[in-house]
Design an enzyme around this catalytic site. Structure first.
Site, short mmCIF file in Angstrom:
data_model
loop_
_atom_site.label_atom_id
_atom_site.label_comp_id
_atom_site.label_asym_id
_atom_site.label_seq_id
_atom_site.Cartn_x
_atom_site.Cartn_y
_atom_site.Cartn_z
CB VAL A 12 -0.97 0.00 1.21
CG1 VAL A 12 -1.80 1.27 1.25
CG2 VAL A 12 -1.88 -1.22 1.18
CB VAL A 41 9.69 4.28 8.10
CG1 VAL A 41 10.42 3.41 9.12
CG2 VAL A 41 9.85 5.75 8.44
CD GLU A 122 -13.18 6.51 3.42
OE1 GLU A 122 -13.75 7.58 3.61
OE2 GLU A 122 -13.75 5.41 3.59
N GLY A 127 -11.28 -1.00 2.43
CA GLY A 127 -10.27 -0.59 1.45
C GLY A 127 -10.63 0.64 0.64
CB ILE A 129 -15.82 1.00 -0.21
CG1 ILE A 129 -15.72 -0.28 -1.04
CG2 ILE A 129 -17.23 1.55 -0.19
CD1 ILE A 129 -16.61 -1.41 -0.53
N GLY A 180 -2.89 -12.35 -2.35
CA GLY A 180 -2.42 -11.20 -1.57
C GLY A 180 -3.50 -10.49 -0.79
CD GLU A 183 -5.39 -8.59 7.48
OE1 GLU A 183 -4.56 -8.02 8.19
OE2 GLU A 183 -5.93 -8.05 6.48
CG ASP A 194 -9.80 -7.91 8.24
OD1 ASP A 194 -8.85 -7.13 8.29
OD2 ASP A 194 -10.68 -7.86 7.35
CE LYS A 198 -11.10 -4.63 6.97
NZ LYS A 198 -10.99 -5.71 5.98
N1 HSE Z 1 -7.45 -9.32 4.79
C1 HSE Z 1 -8.32 -8.25 4.44
C2 HSE Z 1 -9.39 -8.82 3.52
C3 HSE Z 1 -7.54 -7.16 3.76
O1 HSE Z 1 -9.32 -9.98 3.13
O2 HSE Z 1 -10.32 -8.10 3.21
C4 HSE Z 1 -8.11 -5.80 3.92
O3 HSE Z 1 -8.32 -5.42 5.24
#
Ligand code: HSE
Length: 420
Positions: A12, A41, A122, A127, A129, A180, A183, A194, A198
């Site tokens: 990212v 960094v 945001e 992601g 949206i 990809g 997590e 996860d 959110k």
């Molecule tokens: N591992 C998360 C997903 C990535 O699968 O949506 C974004 O937070």
């Protein structure tokens, strides 16, 4: 000119650097000032990052650099980024973070520390949206009645493949990891954690609820089998891992779990790695937001939107409510959640078994809505699949405990919630 420092130049971070360079024309026009990355960094300086920005392995080179105006935190983790974000804010720098775990645990402390300094986030939820902006700004006129979202791409990809192609759980998890989206520790995805981070962020903006992941109901997709998938199909449902926030009389339900939802609903049609969030407001009715929930460029798109907002001087309370003026709503205890349930159990195939089971359900005032008995297998056992009418979570939990005590019931009883 506005100078940015990036903590964490992974997928990212590299996309943020690339887009700030490649789209500099529109960004300058939209923000009103040129935005440049002064430094980034990384942990390992030897690794090639394919970015055109100066790199350092010392985060203090960014958070203590007096020339840097905005610190972008993309490190992941909780306590280390918390300390660095805190320091950046104390140094008077605006912060943009994509770190949902950091916010799930420390959002209100950070709001306090930030005071009037902007801290935007945001990219932390769904992601690319712009759901945070939709809730904080676009829907500000509304009492939010409910939020239902597919907020984890990995599990949505897995469930889609399991449902549409009959794919095996492990094979499909590996595929999602290779793409990809997963997590670093896939338990975070498949266990629902996860998505819970959110959901908590959205619930704060919608309701002012200060809860931590440990306070809410979180279940993952690990126990779903093809039996459940086939039952869902037969009865007109899709299975999705949903984050649900719902205002009820006494408070707000917050929960993440695999959910059977009517196959004709909009959110049921969201397949693959895509995310979607449906928000119902008292003025606007239902609104729906759809898009990529992960991936370098999609997430960077959200990060840069925050940078632009900061440069423009757009502000507002970080978590959507002026402190002290929150809605007053509280988290509803898990036991008081009311919904419909699906139960799967393995039982003896002999007379009186069904009567014993329904007697047990009757004791907890649970009424069966539909039922399927799967044909004989060689052990003279059958699978019983039920759905129930709406009942309280505490009753279904107690009923499952009681059913497991029956001699005719074997092994675990699998339960899934249904939203109509
Ligand atoms: N591992 C998360 C997903 C990535 O699968 O949506 C974004 O937070």
């Amino acid at each position: 000119m506005v100078k940015v420092g990036i903590l964490g130049v992974g997928t990212v971070g590299a996309s943020v650097a690339h887009i700030l360079e490649s789209n500099a024309d529109i960004l300058t026009a939209r923000a009103g000032k040129e935005i440049v990355v002064k430094s980034g960094v990384v942990k390992n300086l030897a690794k090639d990052r394919r970015v055109n920005i100066p790199l350092t392995d010392n985060p203090l080179d960014v958070v203590d650099d007096p020339e840097i105006d905005i610190v972008v935190e993309l490190m992941g983790g909780v306590e280390e980024p918390y300390a660095l974000v805190k320091k950046a804010l104390e140094n008077g720098k605006a912060v943009v973070t994509a770190n949902k775990a950091l916010l799930a645990y420390h959002r209100y402390e950070l709001e306090e520390i930030a005071g009037n300094i902007p801290l935007l986030y945001e990219a932390s939820t769904a992601g690319g949206i712009p759901i945070i902006r939709a809730l904080r700004n676009g829907l500000a006129a509304n009492h939010i009645q409910s939020i239902q979202g597919i907020m984890n791409g990995t599990t949505n990809y897995m469930l889609t493949k399991m449902i549409q192609e009959g794919a095996q759980y492990d094979v499909i998890l590996k595929e999602a990891q290779d793409l990809g989206y997963a997590e670093a520790d896939p338990t975070f995805d498949v266990g629902g954690f996860d998505a819970s981070h959110k959901l908590l962020i959205l619930a704060s903006i919608a309701y002012g609820i200060d809860a931590k992941p440990e306070d809410i109901l979180i279940e993952g997709i690990q126990n779903i089998t093809q039996t459940d998938v086939n039952f869902a199909k037969e009865f007109g449902y899709e299975i999705k891992l949903l984050g649900i926030a719902k205002k009820v009389d006494k408070g707000v339900e917050l929960r993440v779990h695999p959910t059977m939802i009517p196959a004709h609903s909009m959110i049921a049609k969201v397949d693959g790695v895509m995310n979607a969030v449906s928000v119902v407001g008292d003025c606007v009715g239902e609104t729906m937001y759809y898009g990529p929930g992960a991936g370098g460029h999609a997430t960077a798109s959200a990060v840069i939107a925050d940078i632009v907002d900061i440069v423009r001087g757009n502000q507002g309370p970080m978590m959507g409510y002026k402190r002290g003026l929150e809605s007053g709503l509280t988290l509803l205890p898990q036991e008081e959640i009311i919904t419909h349930y699906y139960l799967r159990m393995e039982v003896d195939d002999r007379s009186g078994v069904l009567a014993a089971i329904t007697r047990e359900l009757e004791k907890f005032d649970i009424s069966i809505e539909s039922m399927l008995q799967q044909p004989h297998n060689k052990d003279s056992r059958v699978k019983l699949l039920f759905t129930t009418h709406a009942c309280q979570e505490v009753r279904i939990r107690e009923a499952i405990k009681a059913l497991k005590e029956l001699r005719c019931v074997y092994g675990d009883i699998v339960m899934m919630r249904i939203e109509k």
